[in-house]
Design an enzyme around this catalytic site. Sequence first.
Site, short mmCIF file in Angstrom:
data_model
loop_
_atom_site.label_atom_id
_atom_site.label_comp_id
_atom_site.label_asym_id
_atom_site.label_seq_id
_atom_site.Cartn_x
_atom_site.Cartn_y
_atom_site.Cartn_z
N HIS A 107 51.96 40.94 46.49
CA HIS A 107 51.35 41.29 45.19
C HIS A 107 51.62 42.77 44.95
O HIS A 107 51.10 43.63 45.66
CB HIS A 107 49.85 41.03 45.26
N ASP B 208 51.25 45.63 42.23
CA ASP B 208 50.71 46.05 40.94
C ASP B 208 51.72 46.97 40.26
O ASP B 208 52.21 47.92 40.87
CB ASP B 208 49.38 46.76 41.15
N ASP C 52 45.59 37.91 40.24
CA ASP C 52 44.68 39.06 40.34
C ASP C 52 44.11 39.52 39.01
O ASP C 52 43.40 40.52 38.98
CB ASP C 52 45.45 40.22 41.02
N HIS D 60 47.60 44.20 34.63
CA HIS D 60 46.17 44.02 34.88
C HIS D 60 45.44 45.20 35.53
O HIS D 60 44.26 45.07 35.85
CB HIS D 60 45.92 42.72 35.66
ZN LIG Z 1 46.70 43.37 41.21
#
Ligand SMILES: [Zn+2]
Length: 1012
Positions: free
Chosen positions: A269, A271, A381, A585
């Site tokens: 994951h 970001d 997420d 996000h």
């Molecule tokens: Zn995230």
Amino acid sequence: MTVDQNPHGRVRLDSIALAMQRVRRFTRFRLAPAVYSETRPVEVSAWVVGGEPVPFDEARGQRFEPVEMGMPWGRPWDTVWFDVRGVAPTAWAPEETELVVDLGFTAEQPGFQAEATAYRPDGSIVKAIEPLNAWVPLPQHGPFRLLIEAAANPVVQVPHEYEPTLLGDLRTSGDEPHYTLRRIEVARRDIVVWELLQDVSALDGLVDVLPPDGMRRAAIVSALERMVDIMDPDDVPGTAAQGREALAPVLSTKAPAGALRVAAVGHAHIDCAWLWPTRETERKVARTFANVLDLIERDPEFVFAASSAQQYAWLKERQPGLYARVRDAVAAGRIRPVGGMWVESDTNMPGGEALARQFVLGKRFFLEEFGVESDEVWLPDSFGYTASLPQIATAAGARYFVTQKPSWNETNAIPYSTFLWEGIDGSRIFTHLPPAETYNSDLDGPDLARAERNFSEKGVAREVLGLFGWGDGGGGPTREMLAMAARKADLDGSPRVRLTDPTSFFTAAEAELPAPPVWVGEMYLELHRGALVSQQKTKRGNRHSEALLRQAELWAATAAILKGAAYPAAQLEDAWRTVLLQQFHDILPGTAIAWVHQDAEAGYARVESLLEELIETALAALTGDGDSDDEVPLAANAGPLAQHGVPAMGIGPAPVPAPAAPRAKDGAWVLEDDRLRVVVDDRGALVSIRDLVAGREVLPEGTAGGVLQLLRDTPREWDAWDINEEDQRSGRELLEPAWVRGDSDAVVVRHEIGKSAVDVRISVVDGHLDLAFDIDWQESQKLLKLAFPIDVRADRAASELQFGHLHRPIHRNTSWDTARFETVAHRWIHVGEPSWGVAIANDVVYGHDLRTIAAPSGRPMVMARLSLLRAPRYPDPSADQGRHSFTVSLRPGGIPEAVADGYRQHLPLRARHGAPVAPLVAVSNPAVVVEAVKLAEDGSGDLVLRLYEAHGDRSPAAVTTSVDWDAVEATDLLERPTGDSAVQRVEPRRVEVTLRPFELLTLRFRAPRAAA
Ligand SMILES: [Zn+2]
């Protein structure tokens, strides 16, 4: 472990706990240090960039100075290049020979700190160096040279501490080195010791999760003890093989036939920005893919899933060599582009068309670059999931949805793991919430036991998804995780783990659950509610950019078709890419460091200037340059509904009504037109809002409306993310203004709070009340809400979201209702009785709360509040400081009036001169709303129209065009024909459609082709 407290206060451990203490101590202090049996020193020299990252070619030519281990390095966000020269001994096997690096890592978290990339002298990337994955293969014997690009990413977050920090802004992050170079050397990995360590790790992880009194746990502990007994602590390499033999019997005991099946998919994951800027994400993506490509060669079963077209696009631009290898791995099925979105966006706040474009741009990139179309939506997420998403996702061709974020709910748990998720229009999508409740698993015992414990469909189903790999700069899956998966393929005491890909998982899960349960409506996250308010400037940029994109596409398409103007497809796509990236996000929710939000605001400013130019060019092409003075003033109406006589999506004369002039009466001010009368008292509060047409008062007797509330905002944790409801017990109403005065067309109120000032212009125009706020905000940890008590009896209220609206209960009957204390709405909210209601629209507010409470009379009323501003201190201590403006309007009416007012706020008329322009497209029914007008993505010149049903009703409409076309088709979001039944009748320049409540429809009008 079992712990008893004996009478003397000393902790007494049971025999298994005592045995495990011994095993763990042996593992940590004897076994693990023996993995590297020999080492050779290397020569290291360094070049400190002293600024932003540079490409390899620029770094290679710099002057490197010799350095020693123990060297402090790494001013926050700086980069240091290490030139490493050494020799790989010929006596060592290639698989044993590695470069081992310790940049000064902390072992507390796998990512979120320093990282590095190792390059060969030709600039190709070998592998990354991460806190828990800090080795580089050295396959050739003899002399070698590597260049290591080390990123001094500071530790901005200490887990579960939320101290305000200056590290998130390059200007305040300081000059002190944050790291100490501890180790760079050639090391020989003892494969037998390493394998033994993996055996122990797999078994140890089961000890604390197996039934404490069961046979299996005892057998495992006994085998581990036997291993310690047999091995010589002073000769671990010499006795490791015997140690493995001692464990072999427990490792070969098979899982029972009915064991849970974990479909293990490699993942990281990443970001797009969060506690680092996007420029660092570009490097994190390269590092992670480099590791993955290395691992793919080591294990033929391993499959890696990576979402976000944006991250592949960065790699293509920054590291074309690595990207070519990724492309090969995608072709071989080893890397799976998943999700089909541009980024893993927030889903609460992006507008309908923007959420559609997340899929259009994401899927187009994957199709054009790789020839693959992902069939799942991948949002592990994001902070809650809009009830519009099932329809948008299925309209983009998605069949499956995966997330784990609902497991973060503070109060209630979604009762299913595998289910059908149904959206506002009735669309359903097969959904899975991985019950391990993580996207960062290492496949160890606790994660897999949690998966089994939480899997709601157990008994009728056996398939769950397990996402493994360190994210966010941890570098993704590791060889240790693959070793763990191999040992748990069929191991008694563990779910069965198999390495696979997401589509295979979903196919199997769908097959074994023919009648899944159904979850209807939004997946509200009972946490992170403050993300609807934090970093208001970023939110304004998003809402404003969405409005500009609609205008630019509409006018550019109109000018292209009516006037033959060039359609600026590439520039529009460029603007979309920025806006879509910034819906990530942690960006749009306002939960990133200062640097990220500064970048976001700069990005929105670029988008604004580009789009304003495109709009101006298109309008000039349509209306002429409008130089002559005798032309009538016109207005361009980009909205889907007529405004002041200007047709929807047309340009015409605009008799814009003037706001009512205030008159003083009994120490108060009255604003009145033919439909609305408003009284503002000397506190700056509205004490009457009278609907003169219906003869009804909006405000319950004894209440005041339009009142600002200043509330405490000191969350228990997660500052920028969270609002805690208990904080809202403490606060005050702003009812002692510095002044209230009548202006020519408004009542003006000024509130002063400490160093902050709030100016409000209250006006009545065209039957609605407008409040325009200009705020200089200098608060810390305060929440500013705007409150309207409303005299209606209602147990639910409507909030606009993408392509429709959602009714939510506004009482507190259940824990679900109670937990939903801050909710998202886009352009409007509405509350009412069947024949009368009130709409409140805004230009850039997302956070709202609506509750039924008791009025002073004791009768119920609805309290509707809009959350204007916060001032969280972590991760950006300067969040939200400075100037802000808002416009909020209120009018009596139903859902149709709310929809119209929302568009009026979002897409105000734009003044023009020149010749009027009839709309390219008109729709006969205001319930059928045009959300986008554009030319086709494929450059064919076809006209594409996105429509939706906005009233929650079954709505017929005729769509007419002012030009001819060859054919019209209903398509998916990617503009591919679907044969949708909404299209009922086609005539020249006219299409009749009937839409179901909230149905989304894309129509593609084939441009007339020139005769051959
Ligand atoms: Zn995230």
